[in-house]
Design an enzyme around this catalytic site. Structure first.
Site, PDB file in Angstrom:
ATOM      1  CD  GLU A   1      -2.614  -1.075   2.592  1.00 13.39           C
ATOM      2  OE1 GLU A   1      -3.850  -1.400   2.517  1.00 13.39           O
ATOM      3  OE2 GLU A   1      -2.076  -0.897   3.694  1.00 13.39           O
TER       4      GLU A   1
HETATM    5  C1  TNX Z   1      -4.312  -3.786   4.792  1.00 14.16           C
HETATM    6  S1  TNX Z   1      -3.251  -5.913   3.411  1.00 14.16           S
HETATM    7  C2  TNX Z   1      -3.266  -3.736   5.331  1.00 14.16           C
HETATM    8  C3  TNX Z   1      -2.883  -3.417   6.555  1.00 14.16           C
HETATM    9  C4  TNX Z   1      -4.239  -2.938   7.222  1.00 14.16           C
HETATM   10  C5  TNX Z   1      -5.101  -4.110   6.840  1.00 14.16           C
HETATM   11  C6  TNX Z   1      -6.425  -4.071   7.846  1.00 14.16           C
HETATM   12  C7  TNX Z   1      -1.940  -5.156   3.999  1.00 14.16           C
HETATM   13  C8  TNX Z   1      -0.646  -5.767   3.486  1.00 14.16           C
HETATM   14  N1  TNX Z   1      -2.140  -4.077   4.500  1.00 14.16           N
HETATM   15  O1  TNX Z   1      -2.208  -1.936   6.561  1.00 14.16           O
HETATM   16  O2  TNX Z   1      -4.032  -2.996   8.692  1.00 14.16           O
HETATM   17  O3  TNX Z   1      -5.663  -3.978   5.680  1.00 14.16           O
HETATM   18  O4  TNX Z   1      -7.129  -5.176   7.404  1.00 14.16           O
END
Ligand code: TNX
Length: 527
Positions: free
Chosen positions: A336
Site C-alpha cells: 500500500e
Molecule cells: C491492509 S493488507 C493492510 C494493513 C491494514 C489491513 C487492515 C496489507 C498488507 N496491509 O495495513 O492493517 O489492511 O485489514
C-alpha cells in the site's frame, strides 16, 4: 456420509469422548468409515494428520508414569503441560524407556524434518521423529488425543486416556505462520508469549511480528533511538503505545524457539512509515517531521526514495534486526505504498532487497513487491482478494515463492458477521468455514503448489486491544488456516473439519481462550 454420530459424540461428556469415539472415522485422507468391526481413530486432531490407524487399545496415563526423551526440551515441555493438569510427578529422563518415549530414531524418512510417527498401545506411547521439531509437532497431536481436561491450568480429574493407534504425519507446506500487528496497538512480551503458546498447539511454526507502521515503531534500534522512544509513544486511538527493548525482543524470539516457532520481524517500508518520519525530520524529503498519527488510514506516508540517508537508515535498522534474528527472514513490508511513485517504489524495493541480502537474510515482502524486480529468493506474501495478479505470476515464473494470506479467507481482523463488534469488513465477512474453504496450492493463477511456501493468518490490530480480543478473532479461524498449511489436500472436508474443530471448544474453554462460538460448529455442551 453420516456426520450425526460424531456430533453427538462431541456433545457427550468430555471424559468419555475419546473412549466412545470408535464410530467416528477412519482418520485417513478424510474418508469417514462407519464399520464397527474395524477400530477407528477419533476425528479430533487439528490439523488433520496425514494418516491415522486405530488398534482398539486404550492407554491410560497413571500417577507413576515416566517420560524419556532424546530432546530434553520437548520432554520437559510435555511434562510441564501434563503435570499441570494431572498433578503427576512425571519425571523426565534422557535415556531409558519411559511410559512415554520421545525418540529421535526409528521414524520413517517420509516424515521429513517436521513430521513424526506416534504409536499408542495399551501400555505406553512411542513418538519418533527425525528432528526435535517433529517431536514437538507429535506432542501437540498426543495432547489433543488426551481428554480436553489435559489443557487445564490446574489439577483436574482423569482418567487420562489416549486411544490406541498409529499416526503418521508431516506437513504439506514448510511455512505455517501467524502474524500479529503490534504497531497499531502495542502488545506486551507476556501477551505475545501467550499467543505463541496458543498457536503452537496447531503446529504453526512462524510468528510474523508487524513491528512498525504509521501509528507506532515497536523495536528499539540503537543507532536511531527516537524510533522507539518517540515513534513508539502512541498507537491507534492515542493510547501510550510502547516498544520492545532489544532484550525484550530476544526474549520473544527465545520463547518462540522453545515452541519451535521462528520469529519473522517486519519493518514496513517505504509506506506505512509515519512513525519513523515523525521521529527524524531528516528522513523527510522536505526536512519536516510530520506529527505522530493515531488514526487508521493507510497509504499516506513514504520514506524519501531520493535521499541517501534513507538507505543508511534501512541498512542500520536491518543490520540491528538481522543481528537479533536467528531465523532466515526479514520482512520489508512494501504494501500500500500509494504515496510513493511507481518508479520510486521499484527503486526503493530493489535497494532494500540488496540491503537485506547483504545482512545474510532472505526477504519477505507483501506481494506488492512483485511490481519491483524481486530476487528469486524473495518471498512474496499474497494478501489480495483477487485470484489473479499479473506481476506476481510473472515473478513466480522467475522463481519467486509465495506465502498465501488472501485477505478474504486468511485475515483474522475481518469480522465473522455483521454482528461482530471487533474487526473490519473491507475484504468481506469471514466465517470459520470461509477461512477453511480455499486451496493455498491452487488459489492464484500462475502460483501452483510447488511455488507456495505456505500460509499465514495475519491479525491486524486497528480494532484489537486486549488478549481477549486476539483470542476472539484468532479462534477458531487460526486453526483453519493452520490446517490448510499442514494437512494434505486429500483430507480437506468441511464436515470432518467442523467436527475436529468442535473438539477444540472444551480445550479453549478450560484454557480460558475467549473464542467465537460460530454457529457453523456443533460446540460440545458447556464449552
Ligand atoms: C491492509 S493488507 C493492510 C494493513 C491494514 C489491513 C487492515 C496489507 C498488507 N496491509 O495495513 O492493517 O489492511 O485489514
Amino acid at each position: 456420509m453420516n456426520r450425526i454420530p460424531s456430533r453427538r459424540l462431541i456433545g457427550a461428556a468430555v471424559g468419555t469422548l475419546l473412549l466412545a469415539a470408535s464410530a467416528v472415522w477412519a482418520g485417513t485422507a478424510g474418508a469417514p468409515r462407519a464399520n464397527a468391526a474395524v477400530p477407528t481413530f477419533p476425528n479430533v486432531v487439528v490439523p488433520a494428520p496425514v494418516s491415522a490407524t486405530a488398534n482398539g487399545a486404550t492407554f491410560t496415563l497413571g500417577s507413576t508414569a515416566t517420560i524419556s526423551a532424546d530432546a530434553a526440551d520437548v520432554g520437559n515441555y510435555l511434562a510441564g503441560v501434563l503435570r499441570r493438569s494431572t498433578g503427576y510427578p512425571l519425571p523426565v529422563s534422557a535415556g531409558g524407556s519411559g511410559t512415554i518415549q520421545l525418540l529421535l530414531s526409528g521414524a520413517p524418512a517420509s516424515v521429513g524434518s517436521q513430521g513424526y510417527q506416534l504409536t499408542v498401545t495399551g501400555t505406553g506411547v512411542v513418538l519418533q521423529a527425525n528432528q526435535a521439531a517433529g517431536l514437538f509437532a507429535g506432542v501437540q497431536t498426543l495432547l489433543q488425543l488426551f481428554p480436553a481436561a489435559v489443557a487445564s491450568p490446574t489439577v483436574a480429574a482423569g482418567p487420562w486416556t489416549v486411544p490406541g493407534g498409529t499416526v503418521l504425519d508431516y506437513p504439506r507446506f514448510t511455512y505455517r505462520g501467524a502474524m500479529l500487528d503490534v504497531a497499531r496497538h502495542f502488545f506486551t512480551v507476556a501477551q505475545v508469549e501467550h499467543y505463541i503458546d496458543e498457536i503452537a498447539g496447531y503446529k504453526v511454526n512462524y510468528l510474523h511480528l508487524h513491528l512498525s507502521d504509521d501509528q507506532g515503531w515497536r523495536i528499539a534500534i540503537n543507532s536511531w533511538p527516537n524510533l522507539a522512544t518517540y515513534g513508539g509513544s502512541t498507537q491507534v486511538g492515542g493510547g501510550p503505545g510502547g516498544y520492545y527493548t532489544q532484550a525484550d525482543y530476544s526474549a520473544i524470539v527465545a520463547y518462540a524457539a522453545s515452541r519451535y516457532i521462528t520469529v519473522v520481524p517486519e519493518i514496513d517500508m517505504p509506506g506505512h512509515t509515519n512513525a519513523a518520519l515523525a521521529s527524524y525530520a531528516q528522513l523527510n524529503c522536505n526536512g519536516v517531521a510530520p506529527k505522530l498519527y493515531t488514526g487508521t488510514s493507510v497509504g499516506f506516508s513514504s520514506l524519501c526514495v531520493s535521499l541517501n540517508l534513507t538507505y543508511t537508515f534501512v541498512d542500520q535498522v536491518v543490520g540491528e534486526l538481522a543481528a537479533l534474528t536467528p531465523g532466515p527472514y526479514i520482512h520489508i513490508g512494501g504494501d500500500e505504498a500509494s504515496s510513493t511513485t511507481a518508479s520510486d517504489y521499484a527503486t526503493f524495493i530493489n535497494r532494500a532487497q540488496q540491503i537485506v541480502a547483504a545482512h545474510g537474510k532472505t526477504v519477505i515482502g507483501w506481494h506488492d513487491v512483485a511490481k519491483a524486480t524481486p530476487l528469486p529468493s524473495t518471498v512474496a506474501q499474497f494478501w489480495d482478494t483477487n485470484t489473479s495478479n499479473a506481476p506476481l505470476a510473472a515473478a513466480v515464473a522467475s522463481g519467486t515463492t509465495v506465502i498465501m494470506s488472501p485477505a478474504n479467507h486468511a485475515y483474522l481482523d475481518m469480522k465473522y458477521s455483521h454482528k461482530t463488534k471487533l474487526g473490519q469488513t473491507w475484504a468481506g465477512l469471514i466465517e470459520v468455514n470461509t477461512a477453511y474453504g480455499w486451496n493455498p496450492g491452487a488459489y492464484v493463477s500462475g502460483v501452483g503448489e510447488s511455488s507456495v511456501r505456505g500460509v499465514e493468518a495475519p491479525l491486524w490490530t486497528e480494532t484489537i486491544v486486549t488478549s481477549a480480543d486476539i483470542d476472539y478473532m484468532a479462534f477458531p479461524r487460526l486453526p483453519a488456516i493452520a490446517e490448510l498449511g499442514w494437512s494434505p489436500w486429500s483430507t480437506h472436508n468441511v464436515t470432518a473439519f467442523d467436527a475436529r474443530l468442535g473438539a477444540q471448544g472444551p480445550r479453549w474453554k478450560i484454557m480460558g481462550v475467549n473464542y467465537y462460538h460460530s454457529t457453523q460448529i456443533a460446540w460440545p455442551t458447556g464449552s
